[in-house]
Design a protein around this motif. Structure first.
Motif, mmCIF file in Angstrom:
data_model
loop_
_atom_site.group_PDB
_atom_site.id
_atom_site.type_symbol
_atom_site.label_atom_id
_atom_site.label_comp_id
_atom_site.label_asym_id
_atom_site.label_seq_id
_atom_site.Cartn_x
_atom_site.Cartn_y
_atom_site.Cartn_z
ATOM 1 N N SER A 279 1.994 -0.740 -9.913
ATOM 2 C CA SER A 279 1.163 0.365 -9.785
ATOM 3 C C SER A 279 2.102 1.104 -10.835
ATOM 4 C CB SER A 279 1.991 0.985 -8.500
ATOM 5 O OG SER A 279 3.340 1.440 -9.027
ATOM 6 N N LYS A 280 2.958 1.264 -11.521
ATOM 7 C CA LYS A 280 3.582 0.952 -13.297
ATOM 8 C C LYS A 280 2.174 0.876 -13.745
ATOM 9 C CE LYS A 280 6.125 4.405 -11.604
ATOM 10 N NZ LYS A 280 6.203 5.526 -12.530
ATOM 11 N N THR A 281 1.666 -0.633 -14.562
ATOM 12 C CA THR A 281 0.936 -0.802 -15.072
ATOM 13 C C THR A 281 0.120 -0.635 -15.312
ATOM 14 O OG1 THR A 281 1.762 -3.331 -14.914
ATOM 15 C CG2 THR A 281 0.015 -3.319 -16.323
ATOM 16 N N GLY A 282 -0.964 -0.059 -13.401
ATOM 17 C CA GLY A 282 -1.683 0.469 -13.253
ATOM 18 C C GLY A 282 -2.663 1.875 -13.680
ATOM 19 N N VAL A 283 -0.730 2.529 -14.168
ATOM 20 C CA VAL A 283 -0.981 3.878 -14.811
ATOM 21 C C VAL A 283 -1.147 3.696 -16.486
ATOM 22 C CG1 VAL A 283 0.944 5.465 -15.839
ATOM 23 C CG2 VAL A 283 0.872 4.815 -13.268
ATOM 24 N N LEU A 284 -0.466 2.607 -16.908
ATOM 25 C CA LEU A 284 -0.747 2.391 -18.337
ATOM 26 C C LEU A 284 -2.292 2.402 -18.517
ATOM 27 C CD1 LEU A 284 1.947 0.058 -19.427
ATOM 28 C CD2 LEU A 284 1.851 2.633 -19.620
ATOM 29 N N GLY A 285 -3.453 1.578 -17.886
ATOM 30 C CA GLY A 285 -4.805 1.156 -18.333
ATOM 31 C C GLY A 285 -5.497 3.084 -17.484
ATOM 32 N N LEU A 286 -4.753 3.936 -16.734
ATOM 33 C CA LEU A 286 -4.933 4.970 -16.784
ATOM 34 C C LEU A 286 -5.232 6.075 -17.380
ATOM 35 C CD1 LEU A 286 -7.265 6.901 -14.075
ATOM 36 C CD2 LEU A 286 -3.945 7.195 -13.677
ATOM 37 N N ALA A 287 -4.238 6.114 -18.328
ATOM 38 C CA ALA A 287 -3.053 6.505 -18.721
ATOM 39 C C ALA A 287 -4.656 6.664 -20.318
ATOM 40 C CB ALA A 287 -2.396 6.594 -19.480
ATOM 41 N N ARG A 288 -4.972 5.811 -20.867
ATOM 42 C CA ARG A 288 -5.976 4.977 -21.428
ATOM 43 C C ARG A 288 -7.020 5.903 -21.261
ATOM 44 N NH1 ARG A 288 -3.244 -0.323 -21.824
ATOM 45 N NH2 ARG A 288 -0.944 -0.837 -22.822
ATOM 46 N N ARG B 46 1.086 -1.524 -0.313
ATOM 47 C CA ARG B 46 0.159 0.039 0.065
ATOM 48 C C ARG B 46 0.690 1.315 -0.064
ATOM 49 N NH1 ARG B 46 -4.763 -2.294 4.045
ATOM 50 N NH2 ARG B 46 -6.153 -3.520 2.817
ATOM 51 N N GLY B 47 1.886 0.822 0.333
ATOM 52 C CA GLY B 47 2.572 2.089 0.506
ATOM 53 C C GLY B 47 3.460 2.827 -0.836
ATOM 54 N N VAL B 48 3.410 1.587 -1.368
ATOM 55 C CA VAL B 48 4.282 1.753 -3.029
ATOM 56 C C VAL B 48 2.622 2.598 -3.914
ATOM 57 C CG1 VAL B 48 5.329 0.827 -5.420
ATOM 58 C CG2 VAL B 48 6.404 0.548 -2.689
ATOM 59 N N MET B 49 1.803 1.702 -3.420
ATOM 60 C CA MET B 49 0.931 2.837 -4.298
ATOM 61 C C MET B 49 0.352 3.258 -4.638
ATOM 62 S SD MET B 49 -0.289 -0.086 -6.613
ATOM 63 C CE MET B 49 -0.148 -1.983 -6.879
ATOM 64 N N ALA B 50 0.002 3.755 -3.247
ATOM 65 C CA ALA B 50 -0.244 4.899 -2.408
ATOM 66 C C ALA B 50 -0.039 6.548 -2.889
ATOM 67 C CB ALA B 50 -0.176 5.148 -1.284
ATOM 68 N N THR B 51 2.027 6.473 -3.769
ATOM 69 C CA THR B 51 2.202 7.172 -4.220
ATOM 70 C C THR B 51 1.742 7.060 -5.992
ATOM 71 O OG1 THR B 51 3.646 7.576 -2.783
ATOM 72 C CG2 THR B 51 4.450 8.134 -4.577
ATOM 73 N N ASN B 52 2.480 5.873 -6.357
ATOM 74 C CA ASN B 52 2.793 5.680 -7.331
ATOM 75 C C ASN B 52 1.238 5.257 -8.484
ATOM 76 O OD1 ASN B 52 5.673 5.471 -7.044
ATOM 77 N ND2 ASN B 52 5.735 3.404 -7.461
#
Length: 251
Positions: A159-168, A108-114
């Motif tokens: 988290s970084k994979t989630g960023v891809l989906g969010l951006a799309r 959760r600590g990484v997810m909170a920021t990333n």
């Protein structure tokens, strides 16, 4: 060369590494810069550097994992330097740990920021763009790890994979507001976040051999990429993943 004269860019985690490089590239193209970060000393140095390029620059203390701080930082940013033209969700963290030793708190600590931090930054940026009615640009920073994975980096990779989906999704949803949303996918780069990796000779040798240009990137190599992605004249460029990895992903 991109012309960003008068554009106001907000960059999270912009006081070092790739974030500062993108801020520098935008400033060289004429943009005024607001940095959001937590390290005051680094931010002061970054603002001095950017101001020396002949633009307005400021830094605000902001933990992107804190909703109140993000909302407040966006309001203060536009109050000081004018309407938002570009927002860069770059702030990130990592914690190398074997999966079997990773606690829920670690995750959760990484997810909170990333991921949460990227969502909050983009939400406030979107609210500002919609209110202004002027269009704009969003740049979300992911990682090559989102494509290939990395041992002991379960939370970071997810988290970084989630960023891809969010951006799309944002690219599709915000197009009607003339907001372009693109993702930067950097390869191995010499930043503060990767220092532990850089100190591992075997890891450096393996990743360098896997990279066709046979080296890691320096942050400065992202300056013009940032300026291009922020360029308001690129009105048809959205929903794209811009990979800058020295050929790692095709080798």
């Amino acid at each position: 060369m991109s012309d960003l004269s008068g554009l106001h860019a907000v960059i999270t985690g912009g006081n070092g590494g790739i974030g500062l490089a993108m801020a520098t590239g935008m400033a060289r193209a004429g943009a005024n810069i607001t940095l959001w970060a937590r390290d005051t000393a680094k931010s002061e140095a970054a603002v001095a550097h950017l101001g020396g390029l002949g633009v307005k620059a400021q830094a605000l203390m902001c933990d992107v994992a804190d909703e109140e701080q993000v909302v407040d930082a966006m309001a203060r940013s536009v109050e000081a330097l004018g309407p938002l033209g570009c927002v860069v969700a770059n702030a990130g963290t990592a914690a190398a740990r074997p999966l079997v030793e990773t606690t829920l708190a670690d995750w959760r600590g990484v997810m909170a920021t990333n991921l949460d931090g990227v969502f909050l930054t983009c939400r406030e940026g979107a609210r500002q763009f919609v209110e202004q009615g002027t269009g704009g640009s969003m740049i979300l920073v992911s990682s090559m790890v989102s494509r290939f994975g990395a041992a002991q980096q379960a939370a970071y990779a997810a988290s970084k994979t989630g960023v891809l989906g969010l951006a799309r999704t944002l690219a599709v949803e915000l197009a009607r507001h003339r907001v372009r949303v693109n993702t930067l996918v950097p390869g191995w780069t010499r930043t503060g976040l990767t220092v532990p990796r850089q100190e591992d000779e075997r890891f450096m040798a393996a990743t360098t051999a896997r990279t066709p240009v046979r080296r890691w990137a320096d942050p400065e190599e992202f300056e013009k990429v940032g300026a291009f992605l922020a360029d308001p004249s690129q009105t048809f460029h959205t929903g794209n993943e811009v990979v800058v990895d020295g050929g790692y992903s095709i080798f």
